[in-house]
Design a protein around this motif. Structure first.
Motif, PDB file in Angstrom:
ATOM      1  N   ALA A 174      10.262  52.287  16.931  1.00  0.00           N
ATOM      2  CA  ALA A 174      10.214  51.164  15.997  1.00  0.00           C
ATOM      3  C   ALA A 174      10.961  51.497  14.710  1.00  0.00           C
ATOM      4  O   ALA A 174      11.665  50.647  14.148  1.00  0.00           O
ATOM      5  CB  ALA A 174       8.761  50.799  15.687  1.00  0.00           C
ATOM      6  N   SER A 175      10.825  52.724  14.239  1.00  0.00           N
ATOM      7  CA  SER A 175      11.546  53.146  13.036  1.00  0.00           C
ATOM      8  C   SER A 175      13.051  53.140  13.275  1.00  0.00           C
ATOM      9  O   SER A 175      13.828  52.690  12.432  1.00  0.00           O
ATOM     10  CB  SER A 175      11.089  54.544  12.604  1.00  0.00           C
ATOM     11  OG  SER A 175       9.742  54.541  12.194  1.00  0.00           O
ATOM     12  N   ALA A 176      13.455  53.653  14.433  1.00  0.00           N
ATOM     13  CA  ALA A 176      14.885  53.652  14.765  1.00  0.00           C
ATOM     14  C   ALA A 176      15.419  52.228  14.831  1.00  0.00           C
ATOM     15  O   ALA A 176      16.526  51.939  14.357  1.00  0.00           O
ATOM     16  CB  ALA A 176      15.119  54.379  16.085  1.00  0.00           C
ATOM     17  N   ALA A 177      14.620  51.324  15.411  1.00  0.00           N
ATOM     18  CA  ALA A 177      15.025  49.915  15.485  1.00  0.00           C
ATOM     19  C   ALA A 177      15.094  49.292  14.099  1.00  0.00           C
ATOM     20  O   ALA A 177      15.993  48.488  13.805  1.00  0.00           O
ATOM     21  CB  ALA A 177      14.043  49.141  16.367  1.00  0.00           C
ATOM     22  N   ALA A 178      14.157  49.665  13.227  1.00  0.00           N
ATOM     23  CA  ALA A 178      14.145  49.118  11.869  1.00  0.00           C
ATOM     24  C   ALA A 178      15.395  49.548  11.106  1.00  0.00           C
ATOM     25  O   ALA A 178      16.036  48.724  10.431  1.00  0.00           O
ATOM     26  CB  ALA A 178      12.884  49.578  11.135  1.00  0.00           C
ATOM     27  N   PHE A 179      15.746  50.825  11.193  1.00  0.00           N
ATOM     28  CA  PHE A 179      16.964  51.297  10.525  1.00  0.00           C
ATOM     29  C   PHE A 179      18.192  50.563  11.067  1.00  0.00           C
ATOM     30  O   PHE A 179      19.070  50.141  10.316  1.00  0.00           O
ATOM     31  CB  PHE A 179      17.143  52.799  10.728  1.00  0.00           C
ATOM     32  CG  PHE A 179      16.235  53.653   9.878  1.00  0.00           C
ATOM     33  CD1 PHE A 179      16.220  53.518   8.501  1.00  0.00           C
ATOM     34  CD2 PHE A 179      15.402  54.600  10.457  1.00  0.00           C
ATOM     35  CE1 PHE A 179      15.394  54.309   7.707  1.00  0.00           C
ATOM     36  CE2 PHE A 179      14.572  55.400   9.677  1.00  0.00           C
ATOM     37  CZ  PHE A 179      14.563  55.250   8.304  1.00  0.00           C
ATOM     38  N   ARG A 180      18.233  50.424  12.390  1.00  0.00           N
ATOM     39  CA  ARG A 180      19.403  49.774  12.984  1.00  0.00           C
ATOM     40  C   ARG A 180      19.455  48.292  12.602  1.00  0.00           C
ATOM     41  O   ARG A 180      20.538  47.731  12.413  1.00  0.00           O
ATOM     42  CB  ARG A 180      19.355  49.933  14.502  1.00  0.00           C
ATOM     43  CG  ARG A 180      20.608  49.497  15.219  1.00  0.00           C
ATOM     44  CD  ARG A 180      21.842  50.291  14.853  1.00  0.00           C
ATOM     45  NE  ARG A 180      21.885  51.613  15.444  1.00  0.00           N
ATOM     46  CZ  ARG A 180      22.995  52.311  15.629  1.00  0.00           C
ATOM     47  NH1 ARG A 180      24.164  51.822  15.232  1.00  0.00           N
ATOM     48  NH2 ARG A 180      22.959  53.518  16.140  1.00  0.00           N
ATOM     49  N   SER A 181      18.290  47.655  12.449  1.00  0.00           N
ATOM     50  CA  SER A 181      18.292  46.255  12.015  1.00  0.00           C
ATOM     51  C   SER A 181      18.782  46.122  10.580  1.00  0.00           C
ATOM     52  O   SER A 181      19.400  45.117  10.209  1.00  0.00           O
ATOM     53  CB  SER A 181      16.889  45.639  12.159  1.00  0.00           C
ATOM     54  OG  SER A 181      15.981  46.172  11.211  1.00  0.00           O
ATOM     55  N   SER A 182      18.531  47.143   9.757  1.00  0.00           N
ATOM     56  CA  SER A 182      19.069  47.130   8.388  1.00  0.00           C
ATOM     57  C   SER A 182      20.578  47.326   8.399  1.00  0.00           C
ATOM     58  O   SER A 182      21.293  46.727   7.579  1.00  0.00           O
ATOM     59  CB  SER A 182      18.393  48.207   7.535  1.00  0.00           C
ATOM     60  OG  SER A 182      17.092  47.810   7.156  1.00  0.00           O
ATOM     61  N   ALA A 183      21.074  48.166   9.309  1.00  0.00           N
ATOM     62  CA  ALA A 183      22.524  48.306   9.460  1.00  0.00           C
ATOM     63  C   ALA A 183      23.130  46.974   9.885  1.00  0.00           C
ATOM     64  O   ALA A 183      24.186  46.563   9.392  1.00  0.00           O
ATOM     65  CB  ALA A 183      22.845  49.397  10.476  1.00  0.00           C
ATOM     66  N   MET A 184      22.440  46.307  10.794  1.00  0.00           N
ATOM     67  CA  MET A 184      22.877  44.981  11.252  1.00  0.00           C
ATOM     68  C   MET A 184      22.931  43.998  10.088  1.00  0.00           C
ATOM     69  O   MET A 184      23.914  43.275   9.903  1.00  0.00           O
ATOM     70  CB  MET A 184      21.908  44.496  12.328  1.00  0.00           C
ATOM     71  CG  MET A 184      22.101  43.064  12.779  1.00  0.00           C
ATOM     72  SD  MET A 184      20.709  42.569  13.846  1.00  0.00           S
ATOM     73  CE  MET A 184      21.061  40.822  14.071  1.00  0.00           C
ATOM     74  N   TRP A 185      21.868  43.988   9.254  1.00  0.00           N
ATOM     75  CA  TRP A 185      21.822  43.048   8.148  1.00  0.00           C
ATOM     76  C   TRP A 185      22.904  43.351   7.118  1.00  0.00           C
ATOM     77  O   TRP A 185      23.533  42.425   6.583  1.00  0.00           O
ATOM     78  CB  TRP A 185      20.450  43.057   7.490  1.00  0.00           C
ATOM     79  CG  TRP A 185      20.406  42.104   6.322  1.00  0.00           C
ATOM     80  CD1 TRP A 185      20.393  42.397   5.004  1.00  0.00           C
ATOM     81  CD2 TRP A 185      20.438  40.683   6.412  1.00  0.00           C
ATOM     82  NE1 TRP A 185      20.400  41.251   4.251  1.00  0.00           N
ATOM     83  CE2 TRP A 185      20.433  40.177   5.083  1.00  0.00           C
ATOM     84  CE3 TRP A 185      20.468  39.776   7.480  1.00  0.00           C
ATOM     85  CZ2 TRP A 185      20.458  38.816   4.806  1.00  0.00           C
ATOM     86  CZ3 TRP A 185      20.497  38.421   7.201  1.00  0.00           C
ATOM     87  CH2 TRP A 185      20.491  37.950   5.878  1.00  0.00           C
ATOM     88  N   ALA A 186      23.145  44.627   6.842  1.00  0.00           N
ATOM     89  CA  ALA A 186      24.198  44.977   5.890  1.00  0.00           C
ATOM     90  C   ALA A 186      25.550  44.483   6.394  1.00  0.00           C
ATOM     91  O   ALA A 186      26.379  44.008   5.607  1.00  0.00           O
ATOM     92  CB  ALA A 186      24.222  46.487   5.662  1.00  0.00           C
TER      93      ALA A 186
END
Length: 419
Positions: A174-186
Motif C-alpha cells: 500500500a505504501s509503494a502504491a501510495a508513493f507511485r500514485s503521488s508520482a502519477m499526480w505530479a
C-alpha cells in the motif's frame, strides 16, 4: 532483420497490442518478483522487429509468463544457459501467492531473517507525508515525481530485507502504491500525461496487491482527473466510477463527496451543465453528512474540504462558460484554502482571473492574475498555461489598452526571468 512472426501470431491470438503486451509483462514481473517491471512498448517493438533475438533476464521471464510457453515457441533463439523448464503447476502456485511474494535472497541464509514491523511502515508513512506536503507547496514538479517513484521502489525493496506478517506486507504494498500514485499526480499536474499513465499502471497493480481500498480510491480518482485533463471525458467518467464504486464511498460520505465532486468536474469538461450542477449539489450534501472526526488517510485529510470542492466547481463552471458562478466558487475557494495549499491557491487565482476577464471585468482580472505568486507563475506547468491563455484572451478583448500594456510588460518581465 526479420519480423518475429511467431510472437506476432501469439499476440494476435490473445488480442494484445504492443502497449497491452508491455503492461501484461510488467504485471507478470510484479507477480514473480514483487517489483514492477519496466517493459515499454519500445521493448515489444524490438522483440517483434527482430532487433532483439535472444531476450534475457526479466524480459525472458515475463514473456514466458504471459504466453505460458518457452521462448522457442515465441520465435526466439534458445538461451545458451537456459534453466530447466519450470513446472506449470509450481509456477501457478507461486503466482497465486500474491501479496505474500518477496524478492529472492542474494545469497545463502546464515541467520534467521529480521522481522519487518510497524516501525518500517511508520517511516514510510512519514516520507509519504513529506511528498504530499511538497506537492501542496510546489505541485507538478519533475523532482517530486522522480522522488515519489524512487520511494515506491524503496518500499518494495523492503520486502527482501526480512520476514513479515501478511498485514505488514500488505501495508508495504500500500505504501509503494501510495508513493507511485503521488508520482502519477505530479506527472498529471505537470502535464506529462504519458508518464502519468505509466505510473498509473504500476500504482494500480500495487494497490491490488495491497488490498487497500483507500489507495485504490486515490489512484482511480486520479485516473479520472488524468483523462479529464487529456480531454477524454468518457474514460474519465469510467475511471472515476471505479473509485465511486468502492465500498468506502458507501461507509464514509466524505469519500462519496470527493467522487461526486470530481464527477461534476468531468461533466463540466464534457459540457453537461445540468449533470454537473446536480453532481455538485450531491457532493455538497454528502460533505455536510460526513463525520468530521472520522479516521481517514493522511492524504485525504490534507486536501479535501469545502475549499477543494469549490475549486472543482470553479474548474467545471469555467469550462461550461458560466463565468459568474465560476468566480463565486473561486472566491469561496480562496477564502477557505488552508495555508499549506500554495499550489491550489495559485491555480484558483489564475482561474478567477480568467472568469473575471470573460465577464468584462478587465482591471480586477489583471489584478488577480498579477497576484499569482511568481514562483508558481513561472514553475508550475498548469499555472503557466493558464496565465498564457489569460494573456492571449486579454490581448483580444482589451487590445492596445493601458491595462493590457501593463499586463504585457509584467508578463514579459516575469517569464523572461526563466526563459
Amino acid at each position: 532483420m526479420a519480423v518475429n512472426a511467431a510472437l506476432k501470431q501469439k499476440m494476435l491470438d490473445l488480442g494484445l497490442t504492443q502497449d497491452e503486451l508491455a503492461a501484461q509483462m510488467n504485471l507478470a514481473l510484479l507477480a514473480i518478483t514483487g517489483r514492477p517491471g519496466d517493459v515499454s512498448a519500445r521493448t515489444v517493438r524490438n522483440l517483434l522487429s527482430g532487433a532483439t533475438q535472444r531476450p534475457i533476464g526479466r524480459t525472458c521471464k515475463a514473456l514466458e509468463e504471459v504466453f505460458g510457453c518457452p521462448l522457442r515457441d515465441l520465435g526466439f533463439k534458445e538461451r545458451s544457459t537456459a534453466a530447466p523448464p519450470e513446472d506449470p503447476v509450481k509456477r501457478r502456485q507461486f503466482i497465486t501467492a500474491g501479496t505474500a511474494l518477496a524478492l529472492a535472497s542474494a545469497g545463502p541464509v546464515l541467520a534467521a531473517p529480521r522481522r519487518i514491523g510497524t516501525s518500517e511502515i511508520e517511516r514510510l508513512q512519514r516520507r509519504f507525508a513529506d511528498i504530499v506536503a511538497s506537492d501542496h507547496r510546489y505541485g507538478g514538479q519533475l523532482g517530486i515525481e522522480q522522488k515519489a517513484a524512487a520511494l515506491s521502489e524503496e518500499a518494495l525493496a523492503l520486502q527482501s530485507t526480512g520476514a513479515a506478517s501478511q498485514r505488514i506486507r500488505s501495508q508495504v504494498y500500500a505504501s509503494a502504491a501510495a508513493f507511485r500514485s503521488s508520482a502519477m499526480w505530479a506527472a498529471i499536474d505537470g502535464r506529462r500525461s504519458k508518464d502519468a499513465i505509466g505510473h498509473m499502471q504500476v500504482a494500480q497493480q500495487l494497490a491490488e496487491m495491497s488490498g487497500d481500498p483507500f489507495i485504490k480510491f486515490r489512484i482511480w480518482s486520479h485516473a479520472g482527473t488524468l483523462y479529464r485533463h487529456m480531454g477524454r471525458a468518457g474514460d474519465a467518467a469510467a475511471a472515476n466510477d471505479v473509485a465511486r464504486g468502492l465500498s468506502i464511498t458507501r461507509t464514509d460520505p466524505m469519500f462519496a463527496s470527493l467522487g461526486l465532486a470530481r464527477h461534476a468536474a468531468i461533466h463540466g469538461a464534457a459540457g453537461d451543465h445540468q449533470a454537473s450542477r446536480r453532481a455538485f449539489d450531491q457532493a455538497q450534501d454528502a460533505m455536510l453528512r460526513a463525520d468530521g472526526g472520522a479516521q481517514r488517510p493522511m492524504w485525504m485529510n490534507a486536501f479535501y474540504d469545502q475549499a477543494e470542492l469549490d475549486s472543482l466547481a470553479l474548474s467545471a463552471y469555467l469550462a461550461l462558460g458560466d463565468f459568474a458562478r465560476a468566480e463565486f466558487h473561486g472566491h469561496r475557494c480562496l477564502a477557505g484554502l488552508r495555508p499549506h495549499m500554495q499550489r491550489s491557491k495559485a491555480i484558483a487565482t489564475a482561474r478567477v482571473a480568467r472568469a473575471q476577464l470573460e465577464q468584462g471585468d478587465v482591471e480586477p482580472a489583471v489584478a488577480s492574475a498579477m497576484s499569482v505568486p511568481t514562483d508558481q507563475a513561472v514553475r508550475h506547468p498548469r499555472v503557466v498555461g493558464m496565465l498564457r491563455t489569460f494573456s492571449g484572451r486579454l490581448n483580444v478583448m482589451a487590445q492596445n489598452t493601458a491595462i493590457a500594456q501593463t499586463w504585457n510588460q509584467y508578463a514579459h518581465e516575469t517569464w523572461r526571468s526563466v526563459a
